[in-house]
Design an enzyme around this catalytic site. Structure first.
Site, PDB file in Angstrom:
ATOM      1  N   HIS A 119       8.254   2.397   8.176  1.00 26.63           N
ATOM      2  CA  HIS A 119       8.659   1.007   7.961  1.00 26.63           C
ATOM      3  C   HIS A 119       9.104   0.775   6.526  1.00 26.63           C
ATOM      4  CE1 HIS A 119       4.741  -0.248   6.098  1.00 26.63           C
ATOM      5  NE2 HIS A 119       4.202   0.575   6.970  1.00 26.63           N
ATOM      6  N   ASP A 121       9.074  -2.230   4.919  1.00 28.11           N
ATOM      7  CA  ASP A 121       8.417  -3.319   4.200  1.00 28.11           C
ATOM      8  C   ASP A 121       7.091  -2.897   3.584  1.00 28.11           C
ATOM      9  OD1 ASP A 121       7.505  -3.128   6.930  1.00 28.11           O
ATOM     10  OD2 ASP A 121       6.500  -5.062   6.703  1.00 28.11           O
ATOM     11  N   ASP A 154       2.445   3.563   1.707  1.00 30.61           N
ATOM     12  CA  ASP A 154       2.581   2.709   2.889  1.00 30.61           C
ATOM     13  C   ASP A 154       3.885   1.946   2.827  1.00 30.61           C
ATOM     14  OD1 ASP A 154       1.976   1.305   5.170  1.00 30.61           O
ATOM     15  OD2 ASP A 154       0.448   0.037   4.268  1.00 30.61           O
ATOM     16  N   GLU A 188       6.600  -4.515   9.648  1.00 26.53           N
ATOM     17  CA  GLU A 188       5.368  -3.929  10.186  1.00 26.53           C
ATOM     18  C   GLU A 188       4.134  -4.617   9.640  1.00 26.53           C
ATOM     19  OE1 GLU A 188       1.873  -1.185  10.224  1.00 26.53           O
ATOM     20  OE2 GLU A 188       2.960  -2.047   8.517  1.00 26.53           O
ATOM     21  N   GLU A 189       4.187  -5.010   8.375  1.00 25.73           N
ATOM     22  CA  GLU A 189       3.006  -5.576   7.723  1.00 25.73           C
ATOM     23  C   GLU A 189       2.651  -6.975   8.214  1.00 25.73           C
ATOM     24  OE1 GLU A 189       1.128  -3.797   6.142  1.00 25.73           O
ATOM     25  OE2 GLU A 189       2.208  -2.224   5.094  1.00 25.73           O
ATOM     26  N   ASP A 214       4.445   8.246  14.114  1.00 28.26           N
ATOM     27  CA  ASP A 214       4.453   7.119  13.190  1.00 28.26           C
ATOM     28  C   ASP A 214       3.391   7.360  12.130  1.00 28.26           C
ATOM     29  OD1 ASP A 214       5.141   4.674  12.102  1.00 28.26           O
ATOM     30  OD2 ASP A 214       4.205   3.460  13.663  1.00 28.26           O
ATOM     31  N   HIS A 455      -2.655  -1.043   0.190  1.00 20.47           N
ATOM     32  CA  HIS A 455      -2.720  -2.507   0.119  1.00 20.47           C
ATOM     33  C   HIS A 455      -3.494  -3.010  -1.105  1.00 20.47           C
ATOM     34  CE1 HIS A 455      -1.753  -3.487   4.623  1.00 20.47           C
ATOM     35  NE2 HIS A 455      -1.004  -2.526   4.141  1.00 20.47           N
TER      36      HIS A 455
END
Length: 481
Positions: A119, A121, A154, A188-189, A214, A455
């Site tokens: 992803h 984002d 991520d 995705e987030e 994934d 994160h």
């Protein structure tokens, strides 16, 4: 009589010891064996491409009004400019404008395709912590053998590694035997609406994927208790996702004459009550698979515990429950993430709300979990409302003898010397959870080594991780058939 009883107990204990020892040693290693080909030296150009990718602030906010289309447009243009052979050999379709769906037609149309996902984002930076970052979050510096920045782990390390492999092979004239689909989601987030729409689009076209890969587990040298060898955690299932809003409402007023119980009192008591009653310990299929895969590779005591879970589940559980990640493997988890109340320091609020986020073990359902939360609270003054945005039941479990697991197992071992592989329960959320109707073989795995700061502050991956990921995806793309 007592002597006879002691003899019986002694005989029973001896039988127990024999059973435990037989279970411990009757099974040898279940690890497949392949000759590894260590990754070559880091490609400086690829490293610069990853750094540039990180500099794009492709942020997904909870408030969709903050979405910056220019960042995503710039990122897709960067991909087109940086990977010309990929964009010449593959067709590109856009789903919901910003999710990118590439198709690399294989030479054998009778073979089902594979899908590689990542992803674009990233999550926002907490403004209160911005000054705590060692390296500014979007400057993408290399420091102390790490690549620093929001989105490194991520998930841009995977996205760029996939693009590097495809572009390199396409430029050499290579064409896969099996069609390869690349899917790069844009949100995705915040629930993955782009991926969800892409899954529906592929299903409508009648596409059935032989394998989907994934993000998910990773290579770890330090996070599996009892292991000294590196372990690749191949996610075969994903926990469900649920957020609830708890609301307490009590007449407020002036802070100089507060009532004995306020909305904030009720809400905080409710949160404490929930936190003090965790969901029960449960060993899911991926956890049982982990014990079977890694137990024979361990020293005697943990090997014995893993080989005899009927006797030692409590011991195994207490070991894993010492860490947040380990505890999440064995429980449906619940944690408050947002609390809102009050408008002024001398006003007692009439209403207080809290957002509670839950991650559900396979086998639990959203309806059953909500019912249990309401039962634990047992207070009609606390209302429980389900968020309708990001919401997902736990995934199905991909088979360890299927194409997806066995192929990733092989490529991982061929790409990284001395690594062991194991099934793993993905405790976070991924875009691939929307694809259960497209494939039965969904593996959640990122070929990076002990990333830091998911994160959080100082997110980073090692240069070695990127080198490994580049090599892994190149080998996978060359061995799709």
């Amino acid at each position: 009589m007592w002597k006879d009883l002691l003899k019986i107990l002694g005989a029973g204990f001896l039988v127990l010891v024999v059973v435990v020892l037989v279970n411990t040693f009757r099974k040898g290693s279940t690890q497949s064996q392949y000759v590894s080909k260590p990754a070559p030296a880091m490609d400086t150009a690829a490293l610069n491409h990853l750094k540039t990718a990180i500099s794009f602030q492709t942020i997904s906010y909870g408030d969709t009004a903050l979405f910056d289309p220019l960042a995503f447009d710039g990122f897709s243009q960067f991909l087109a400019t940086t990977y010309p052979a990929m964009h010449e050999a593959l067709s590109l379709e856009r789903i919901k404008t910003y999710t990118l769906l590439y198709t690399w037609r294989g030479t054998d149309s009778s073979l089902n395709p594979i899908i590689l996902m990542a992803h674009q984002d990233v999550v926002p930076i907490e403004e209160a912590t911005r000054d705590q970052w060692t390296v500014k979050p979007f400057t993408a510096q290399v420091k102390e053998d790490y690549i620093w920045g929001r989105g490194t782990a991520d998930d841009k390390v995977n996205l760029i590694s996939i693009c590097e492999g495809v572009n390199k092979l396409a430029a050499s004239g290579y064409r896969p035997k099996r069609t390869v689909i690349l899917l790069f989601g844009h949100d995705e987030e915040v629930g993955g609406t782009g991926a969800k729409a892409a899954a529906a689009y592929l299903e409508k076209k009648g596409i059935r994927a032989e394998m989907i890969l994934d993000e998910g587990g990773f290579i770890t040298r330090e996070r599996v208790p009892g292991m000294s060898q590196p372990v690749a955690l191949l996610g075969t299932a994903e926990k469900g996702y649920l957020s609830l809003e708890l609301t307490a409402q009590v007449a407020g007023g002036h802070s100089s004459m507060p009532e004995k119980e306020t909305a904030i009192d009720l809400l905080t008591q409710a949160i404490v009550k929930l936190r003090l009653k965790p969901f029960p310990t449960r060993f899911t299929e991926p956890m049982n698979g982990l014990m079977a895969a890694l137990g024979p590779e361990m020293s005697f005591m943990p090997r014995m515990a893993f080989a005899n879970p009927w006797l030692f589940k409590g011991t195994v559980a207490s070991t894993y429950e010492k860490t947040g990640a380990g505890n999440a493997m064995l429980h449906t988890t619940l944690v408050p993430t947002i609390i809102e109340a009050g408008i002024k320091d001398n006003v007692v609020p009439t209403q207080a709300t809290a957002t509670i986020n839950l991650r559900l073990l396979p086998g639990d359902s959203i309806a059953a979990v909500i019912k249990q939360v309401e039962s634990i609270l047992g207070d009609p003054r606390i209302t429980v409302k389900r968020y309708e945005g990001a919401l997902a039941e736990p995934s199905t479990v991909s088979p360890t003898d299927g194409f997806g697991y066995t192929r990733i197992d092989r490529i991982m071992k061929e790409s990284y010397p001395g690594v062991l592989t194991t099934p793993f329960l993905m405790i976070g959320g991924t875009d691939s959870r929307h694809f259960t109707r497209v494939s039965d073989n969904i593996i959640k795995f990122s070929p990076m080594i002990d990333p830091v700061g998911f994160h959080g502050i100082d997110e980073r991956v090692s240069v070695e991780s990127f080198r490994t990921a580049l090599w892994f995806f190149e080998q996978l793309l060359k061995n799709t058939d």
